[in-house]
Write a protein that holds these residues in place. Structure first.
Motif, PDB file in Angstrom:
ATOM      1  N   UNK A  90     -16.099 123.311  93.443  1.00  0.00           N
ATOM      2  CA  UNK A  90     -15.798 122.108  94.531  1.00  0.00           C
ATOM      3  C   UNK A  90     -15.291 121.094  93.474  1.00  0.00           C
ATOM      4  N   UNK A  91     -14.166 120.822  92.416  1.00  0.00           N
ATOM      5  CA  UNK A  91     -14.127 120.623  92.038  1.00  0.00           C
ATOM      6  C   UNK A  91     -12.104 119.843  92.832  1.00  0.00           C
ATOM      7  N   UNK A  92     -12.164 118.708  92.085  1.00  0.00           N
ATOM      8  CA  UNK A  92     -10.956 117.254  92.251  1.00  0.00           C
ATOM      9  C   UNK A  92     -10.546 116.390  91.349  1.00  0.00           C
ATOM     10  N   UNK A  93      -9.347 116.326  91.734  1.00  0.00           N
ATOM     11  CA  UNK A  93      -8.656 115.155  90.309  1.00  0.00           C
ATOM     12  C   UNK A  93      -9.172 114.538  91.093  1.00  0.00           C
ATOM     13  N   UNK A  94      -9.621 113.127  89.743  1.00  0.00           N
ATOM     14  CA  UNK A  94     -10.104 112.524  89.596  1.00  0.00           C
ATOM     15  C   UNK A  94      -8.691 111.131  89.262  1.00  0.00           C
ATOM     16  N   UNK A  95      -9.467 109.480  89.420  1.00  0.00           N
ATOM     17  CA  UNK A  95      -8.286 108.549  88.828  1.00  0.00           C
ATOM     18  C   UNK A  95      -6.460 108.621  89.248  1.00  0.00           C
ATOM     19  N   UNK A  96      -5.693 108.669  87.834  1.00  0.00           N
ATOM     20  CA  UNK A  96      -4.544 108.197  88.125  1.00  0.00           C
ATOM     21  C   UNK A  96      -3.368 108.439  87.377  1.00  0.00           C
ATOM     22  N   UNK A  97      -3.559 109.631  86.807  1.00  0.00           N
ATOM     23  CA  UNK A  97      -3.720 110.395  85.667  1.00  0.00           C
ATOM     24  C   UNK A  97      -1.998 110.320  85.865  1.00  0.00           C
ATOM     25  N   UNK A  98      -1.453 110.752  85.044  1.00  0.00           N
ATOM     26  CA  UNK A  98      -0.193 110.439  84.654  1.00  0.00           C
ATOM     27  C   UNK A  98       0.488 111.355  83.413  1.00  0.00           C
ATOM     28  N   UNK A  99       2.185 111.134  84.016  1.00  0.00           N
ATOM     29  CA  UNK A  99       2.544 112.069  82.718  1.00  0.00           C
ATOM     30  C   UNK A  99       3.866 111.636  81.485  1.00  0.00           C
ATOM     31  N   UNK A 100       3.527 112.041  80.598  1.00  0.00           N
ATOM     32  CA  UNK A 100       4.118 110.379  79.243  1.00  0.00           C
ATOM     33  C   UNK A 100       4.492 111.768  78.722  1.00  0.00           C
ATOM     34  N   UNK A 101       6.312 111.598  78.756  1.00  0.00           N
ATOM     35  CA  UNK A 101       6.887 111.747  77.704  1.00  0.00           C
ATOM     36  C   UNK A 101       7.139 111.574  76.496  1.00  0.00           C
ATOM     37  N   UNK A 102       6.958 110.574  75.851  1.00  0.00           N
ATOM     38  CA  UNK A 102       6.757 111.017  74.016  1.00  0.00           C
ATOM     39  C   UNK A 102       5.720 112.214  73.966  1.00  0.00           C
ATOM     40  N   UNK A 103       4.624 111.953  74.300  1.00  0.00           N
ATOM     41  CA  UNK A 103       4.201 113.487  74.045  1.00  0.00           C
ATOM     42  C   UNK A 103       3.630 114.389  74.573  1.00  0.00           C
ATOM     43  N   UNK A 104       3.803 115.114  75.983  1.00  0.00           N
ATOM     44  CA  UNK A 104       4.516 116.053  76.911  1.00  0.00           C
ATOM     45  C   UNK A 104       3.469 116.264  77.411  1.00  0.00           C
ATOM     46  N   UNK A 105       2.343 114.917  77.311  1.00  0.00           N
ATOM     47  CA  UNK A 105       0.864 115.298  77.617  1.00  0.00           C
ATOM     48  C   UNK A 105       0.162 114.675  78.749  1.00  0.00           C
ATOM     49  N   UNK A 106      -1.163 114.623  79.825  1.00  0.00           N
ATOM     50  CA  UNK A 106      -1.091 114.204  80.925  1.00  0.00           C
ATOM     51  C   UNK A 106      -2.831 114.667  80.616  1.00  0.00           C
ATOM     52  N   UNK A 107      -2.964 113.047  80.695  1.00  0.00           N
ATOM     53  CA  UNK A 107      -4.926 113.502  80.213  1.00  0.00           C
ATOM     54  C   UNK A 107      -5.580 113.617  82.300  1.00  0.00           C
ATOM     55  N   UNK A 108      -6.454 114.870  82.159  1.00  0.00           N
ATOM     56  CA  UNK A 108      -6.800 115.278  83.358  1.00  0.00           C
ATOM     57  C   UNK A 108      -8.722 115.015  83.939  1.00  0.00           C
ATOM     58  N   UNK A 109      -9.247 114.044  84.761  1.00  0.00           N
ATOM     59  CA  UNK A 109     -10.251 114.279  84.399  1.00  0.00           C
ATOM     60  C   UNK A 109     -10.532 115.183  86.064  1.00  0.00           C
ATOM     61  N   UNK A 110     -11.232 115.896  86.249  1.00  0.00           N
ATOM     62  CA  UNK A 110     -11.820 116.182  87.091  1.00  0.00           C
ATOM     63  C   UNK A 110     -13.851 116.464  87.351  1.00  0.00           C
ATOM     64  N   UNK A 111     -13.497 115.815  89.008  1.00  0.00           N
ATOM     65  CA  UNK A 111     -15.167 115.856  89.264  1.00  0.00           C
ATOM     66  C   UNK A 111     -15.147 116.878  90.290  1.00  0.00           C
ATOM     67  N   UNK A 112     -16.838 117.270  90.887  1.00  0.00           N
ATOM     68  CA  UNK A 112     -16.736 118.318  91.025  1.00  0.00           C
ATOM     69  C   UNK A 112     -18.616 117.671  91.466  1.00  0.00           C
ATOM     70  N   UNK A 113     -18.474 119.541  93.357  1.00  0.00           N
ATOM     71  CA  UNK A 113     -20.429 118.853  93.346  1.00  0.00           C
ATOM     72  C   UNK A 113     -21.144 119.520  92.504  1.00  0.00           C
ATOM     73  N   UNK A 114     -20.488 120.700  91.749  1.00  0.00           N
ATOM     74  CA  UNK A 114     -22.166 121.223  90.914  1.00  0.00           C
ATOM     75  C   UNK A 114     -21.039 121.716  89.217  1.00  0.00           C
ATOM     76  N   UNK A 115     -21.773 121.294  88.421  1.00  0.00           N
ATOM     77  CA  UNK A 115     -21.185 122.138  87.090  1.00  0.00           C
ATOM     78  C   UNK A 115     -22.396 122.458  86.159  1.00  0.00           C
ATOM     79  N   UNK A 116     -22.090 124.091  86.058  1.00  0.00           N
ATOM     80  CA  UNK A 116     -23.039 124.591  85.037  1.00  0.00           C
ATOM     81  C   UNK A 116     -22.702 125.464  84.113  1.00  0.00           C
ATOM     82  N   UNK A 117     -23.328 125.528  82.779  1.00  0.00           N
ATOM     83  CA  UNK A 117     -23.418 126.181  81.890  1.00  0.00           C
ATOM     84  C   UNK A 117     -23.473 127.282  81.748  1.00  0.00           C
ATOM     85  N   UNK A 118     -22.757 128.017  81.475  1.00  0.00           N
ATOM     86  CA  UNK A 118     -23.141 129.985  81.197  1.00  0.00           C
ATOM     87  C   UNK A 118     -23.231 130.127  79.818  1.00  0.00           C
TER      88      UNK A 118
END
Length: 118
Positions: A90-118
């Protein structure tokens, strides 16, 4: 000696992202806090912990920008080097991620309904 750190794999609805650095997921689904009385600690209280996945993704030419930014019911799978797998549903992207040209990265934070370890 067991491998405990190293390469991680992240998939968004089955599509693998190129990632750099660490991946972060909560170990527990509750947060505990000490309740203090006049004589010292009287016990603790628990509150629900938000299930999430944080990752630094590499902005390769075929980066699934639309899927990541528009998805509201995604499944995020984080495979850790020690063999543990965290699945966020049930995940969605949270916050306001940006594309950074200087290092070619984006910081992503996903939140959701349920997280489960296996």
């Amino acid at each position: 000696m067991a491998r405990v750190a190293g390469i991680c794999y992240i998939k968004v609805d089955g599509e693998q992202l190129e990632v750099q650095g660490g991946v972060e997921c909560p170990i527990s689904d509750v947060m505990r806090e000490t309740v203090m009385g006049v004589a010292g600690p009287a016990g603790f209280k628990e509150t629900a912990q938000r299930p999430y996945v944080k990752v630094s993704a590499v902005l390769v030419p075929n980066f699934p920008r639309d899927k990541v930014s528009k998805g509201t019911d995604m499944t995020i799978t984080a495979e850790f080097p020690n063999g543990s797998v965290y699945t966020l549903s049930g995940a969605y992207l949270e916050g306001e991620p940006v594309a950074k040209a200087d290092d070619g990265l984006t910081e992503l934070e996903f939140s959701g309904r349920k997280g489960q370890w296996q």
